[in-house]
Design an enzyme around this catalytic site. Sequence first.
Site, PDB file in Angstrom:
ATOM      1  N   THR A 162       0.962  -1.128   0.031  1.00  0.00           N
ATOM      2  CA  THR A 162       0.030   0.038   0.167  1.00  0.00           C
ATOM      3  C   THR A 162       1.100   1.272  -0.061  1.00  0.00           C
ATOM      4  O   THR A 162       1.648   1.501   0.881  1.00  0.00           O
ATOM      5  CB  THR A 162      -0.951   0.015   1.064  1.00  0.00           C
TER       6      THR A 162
ATOM      7  N   LYS B 224      -7.022   1.764  -3.056  1.00  0.00           N
ATOM      8  CA  LYS B 224      -6.572   1.092  -1.596  1.00  0.00           C
ATOM      9  C   LYS B 224      -6.597   2.305  -0.479  1.00  0.00           C
ATOM     10  O   LYS B 224      -7.232   2.140   0.407  1.00  0.00           O
ATOM     11  CB  LYS B 224      -5.204   0.597  -1.899  1.00  0.00           C
TER      12      LYS B 224
ATOM     13  N   LYS C  67      -0.106   5.213   8.383  1.00  0.00           N
ATOM     14  CA  LYS C  67       0.544   5.705   7.109  1.00  0.00           C
ATOM     15  C   LYS C  67      -0.513   5.860   5.960  1.00  0.00           C
ATOM     16  O   LYS C  67      -0.456   6.688   5.104  1.00  0.00           O
ATOM     17  CB  LYS C  67       1.513   4.410   6.754  1.00  0.00           C
TER      18      LYS C  67
HETATM   19  N1  LIG Z   1      -1.206  -6.336   7.638  1.00  0.00           N
HETATM   20  C1  LIG Z   1      -2.518  -6.194   6.887  1.00  0.00           C
HETATM   21  O1  LIG Z   1      -3.664  -6.318   7.465  1.00  0.00           O
HETATM   22  C2  LIG Z   1      -2.257  -5.647   5.481  1.00  0.00           C
HETATM   23  C3  LIG Z   1      -1.422  -4.740   5.163  1.00  0.00           C
HETATM   24  N2  LIG Z   1      -1.275  -4.134   4.066  1.00  0.00           N
HETATM   25  C4  LIG Z   1      -0.304  -3.483   3.484  1.00  0.00           C
HETATM   26  O2  LIG Z   1       0.583  -4.421   2.952  1.00  0.00           O
HETATM   27  C5  LIG Z   1       2.073  -4.125   2.974  1.00  0.00           C
HETATM   28  C6  LIG Z   1       2.848  -4.965   4.239  1.00  0.00           C
HETATM   29  O3  LIG Z   1       2.062  -5.086   5.265  1.00  0.00           O
HETATM   30  P1  LIG Z   1       2.454  -6.410   6.482  1.00  0.00           P
HETATM   31  O4  LIG Z   1       2.903  -7.368   5.992  1.00  0.00           O
HETATM   32  O5  LIG Z   1       1.250  -6.206   7.348  1.00  0.00           O
HETATM   33  O6  LIG Z   1       3.650  -5.328   7.103  1.00  0.00           O
HETATM   34  P2  LIG Z   1       4.858  -5.937   7.977  1.00  0.00           P
HETATM   35  O7  LIG Z   1       5.163  -4.704   8.824  1.00  0.00           O
HETATM   36  O8  LIG Z   1       4.684  -7.187   8.840  1.00  0.00           O
HETATM   37  O9  LIG Z   1       5.922  -6.340   6.965  1.00  0.00           O
HETATM   38  C7  LIG Z   1       6.573  -5.242   6.369  1.00  0.00           C
HETATM   39  C8  LIG Z   1       7.762  -5.880   5.380  1.00  0.00           C
HETATM   40  O10 LIG Z   1       8.581  -4.737   4.554  1.00  0.00           O
HETATM   41  C9  LIG Z   1       9.629  -4.973   4.791  1.00  0.00           C
HETATM   42  N3  LIG Z   1      10.541  -3.859   4.698  1.00  0.00           N
HETATM   43  C10 LIG Z   1      10.225  -2.740   5.704  1.00  0.00           C
HETATM   44  N4  LIG Z   1      11.245  -1.773   5.349  1.00  0.00           N
HETATM   45  C11 LIG Z   1      11.847  -2.058   4.430  1.00  0.00           C
HETATM   46  C12 LIG Z   1      12.828  -1.486   3.651  1.00  0.00           C
HETATM   47  N5  LIG Z   1      13.497  -0.119   3.966  1.00  0.00           N
HETATM   48  N6  LIG Z   1      13.693  -2.175   2.896  1.00  0.00           N
HETATM   49  C13 LIG Z   1      13.203  -3.459   2.513  1.00  0.00           C
HETATM   50  N7  LIG Z   1      12.100  -3.932   3.357  1.00  0.00           N
HETATM   51  C14 LIG Z   1      11.508  -3.297   3.917  1.00  0.00           C
HETATM   52  C15 LIG Z   1       9.922  -5.660   6.124  1.00  0.00           C
HETATM   53  O11 LIG Z   1      11.088  -6.436   6.039  1.00  0.00           O
HETATM   54  P3  LIG Z   1      11.727  -6.759   7.617  1.00  0.00           P
HETATM   55  O12 LIG Z   1      11.318  -8.228   8.018  1.00  0.00           O
HETATM   56  O13 LIG Z   1      13.153  -6.889   7.277  1.00  0.00           O
HETATM   57  O14 LIG Z   1      11.688  -5.693   8.582  1.00  0.00           O
HETATM   58  C16 LIG Z   1       8.752  -6.569   5.924  1.00  0.00           C
HETATM   59  O15 LIG Z   1       9.072  -7.536   4.971  1.00  0.00           O
HETATM   60  C17 LIG Z   1       2.043  -2.755   3.743  1.00  0.00           C
HETATM   61  O16 LIG Z   1       2.041  -1.816   2.600  1.00  0.00           O
HETATM   62  C18 LIG Z   1       0.527  -2.591   4.364  1.00  0.00           C
HETATM   63  O17 LIG Z   1      -0.038  -1.326   4.412  1.00  0.00           O
HETATM   64  C19 LIG Z   1      -2.658  -4.428   3.076  1.00  0.00           C
HETATM   65  C20 LIG Z   1      -3.430  -5.035   3.517  1.00  0.00           C
HETATM   66  C21 LIG Z   1      -3.516  -5.609   4.735  1.00  0.00           C
HETATM   67  O1  LIG Z   2      -5.015  -2.645   4.683  1.00  0.00           O
HETATM   68  C1  LIG Z   2      -5.883  -3.591   5.490  1.00  0.00           C
HETATM   69  C2  LIG Z   2      -6.713  -4.152   5.182  1.00  0.00           C
HETATM   70  O2  LIG Z   2      -7.127  -4.824   6.094  1.00  0.00           O
HETATM   71  O3  LIG Z   2      -7.463  -4.296   4.155  1.00  0.00           O
END
Ligand SMILES: NC(=O)C1=CN([C@@H]2O[C@H](COP(=O)(O)OP(=O)(O)OC[C@H]3O[C@@H](n4cnc5c(N)ncnc54)[C@H](OP(=O)(O)O)[C@@H]3O)[C@@H](O)[C@H]2O)C=CC1
Ligand SMILES: O=CC(=O)O
Length: 293
Positions: free
Chosen positions: A96, A171, A239
Site C-alpha cells: 500500500t 486502496k 501511514k
Molecule cells: N497486515 C495487513 O492486514 C495488511 C497490510 N497491507 C499493506 O501491505 C504491506 C505489508 O504489510 P504487512 O505485511 O502487514 O507489514 P509488516 O510490517 O509485517 O512487513 C513489512 C515488510 O516490509 C519490509 N521492509 C520494511 N522496510 C523495508 C526496507 N526499507 N527495505 C526492505 N524491506 C523493508 C519488512 O522487512 P523486515 O522483515 O526486514 O522488517 C517486511 O518484510 C503494507 O504496505 C501494508 O499497508 C495491506 C492489506 C492488509
Molecule cells: O489494509 C488493511 C486491510 O485490512 O485491508
Amino acid sequence: MEEIGFLGMGIMGKAMAINLLRHGFKVTVWNRTLSRCDELVQHGASVGETPAAVVKKCKYTIAMLSDPAAALSVVFDKDGALEQLCGGKGYIDMSTVDADTSSKISEAITSKGGSFLEGPVSGSKKPAEDGQLVILAAGDKALYDHVLPAFDVLGKKSFFLGQVGNGAKMKLVVNMVMGSMMNAFSEGIVLADKSGLDPHTLLDVLDLGAIANPMFKMKGPAMIKHSYPPAFPLKHQQKDMRLALALGDENAVPMPVAAAANEAFKKARSLGLGDHDFSAVFETVGKGAQSST
Ligand SMILES: NC(=O)C1=CN([C@@H]2O[C@H](COP(=O)(O)OP(=O)(O)OC[C@H]3O[C@@H](n4cnc5c(N)ncnc54)[C@H](OP(=O)(O)O)[C@@H]3O)[C@@H](O)[C@H]2O)C=CC1
Ligand SMILES: O=CC(=O)O
C-alpha cells in the site's frame, strides 16, 4: 505459470507466498531480514540473496513491503530489483503506497523494457492466509492477464482499474474509510461502557443492524479485552491515513473525520502501539478505555 519471485516476508507477504506454494507455484523469496525466509523454505520456497537476484531468476516478481520508502528502496537501491528488470520481466508491487511512488517505480521499470502492475490488496492477515484478498490492480493489462492465475490463488476478486496510480488511490480511499470507522467503533464501545451498558451487547446490536460488518465482529471482542495481536499493524494504518489525507489535499476534498482519525492513530503511535493491531487505537479513547472489562 513461471516461477514467481516474492519480496517482503512480513505478515502479508509470508501468508501470500505460502498460499502460492500450497497451490503448486514455484516461489523464490527475499526479505530484508533474511532469517524470516526460513519458514518459507520449509514450505518449499527457494531464497534469493537480494531483490536483484530474485528478479534475475524469476520472470515475474511480486513485492509486499511496508510503505513508500521500503517500496522505493527495494527497487532503486544497490542490488535492488531494477538492476535486473528488462524486457520480458514483470514487477507487481502489492504494497500500500501512494500513486506517486507507484508511478516512479513504474516509469523506472518500463524505461528498462520491463512491465509493471500495482496490486494493493484489501483484506488482512486471515484473508491473506485463506486466499480471500481483494486485489486492486492497475498498470500493464497484459501483465495483469498473465498473473491472474496467481491473483486467483491470493484473492477472492481482482479488479483491473486502468492506469498506474488508480489501484493505489482506491486502496487509500478504502483504508481511509476503514480507519475512520475503527475510531467511531472505539468511541462507541467506550461510550456504551461508560454509560452503564454492556459493550458485548453493543456488539450484538451492531451485528444485527445496517452497519454490521466483519471488522466490528472480528475485532470487537478482543478490543473489549484490550488485546491487539497484530493482523494489520497500527503504524501501517496511520501511514494509509496520512497518504489518504495527502490525496484529499491534492484534490481539495475536505476530510475532517479522516483527519481526526489520523490524529488518534498518531496518538496511539506515540503511546508505543505502532506494532500492535490498528484496533489498539481504542486505547486513545479517553480514560474510559482503560477501565473497560
Ligand atoms: N497486515 C495487513 O492486514 C495488511 C497490510 N497491507 C499493506 O501491505 C504491506 C505489508 O504489510 P504487512 O505485511 O502487514 O507489514 P509488516 O510490517 O509485517 O512487513 C513489512 C515488510 O516490509 C519490509 N521492509 C520494511 N522496510 C523495508 C526496507 N526499507 N527495505 C526492505 N524491506 C523493508 C519488512 O522487512 P523486515 O522483515 O526486514 O522488517 C517486511 O518484510 C503494507 O504496505 C501494508 O499497508 C495491506 C492489506 C492488509
Ligand atoms: O489494509 C488493511 C486491510 O485490512 O485491508
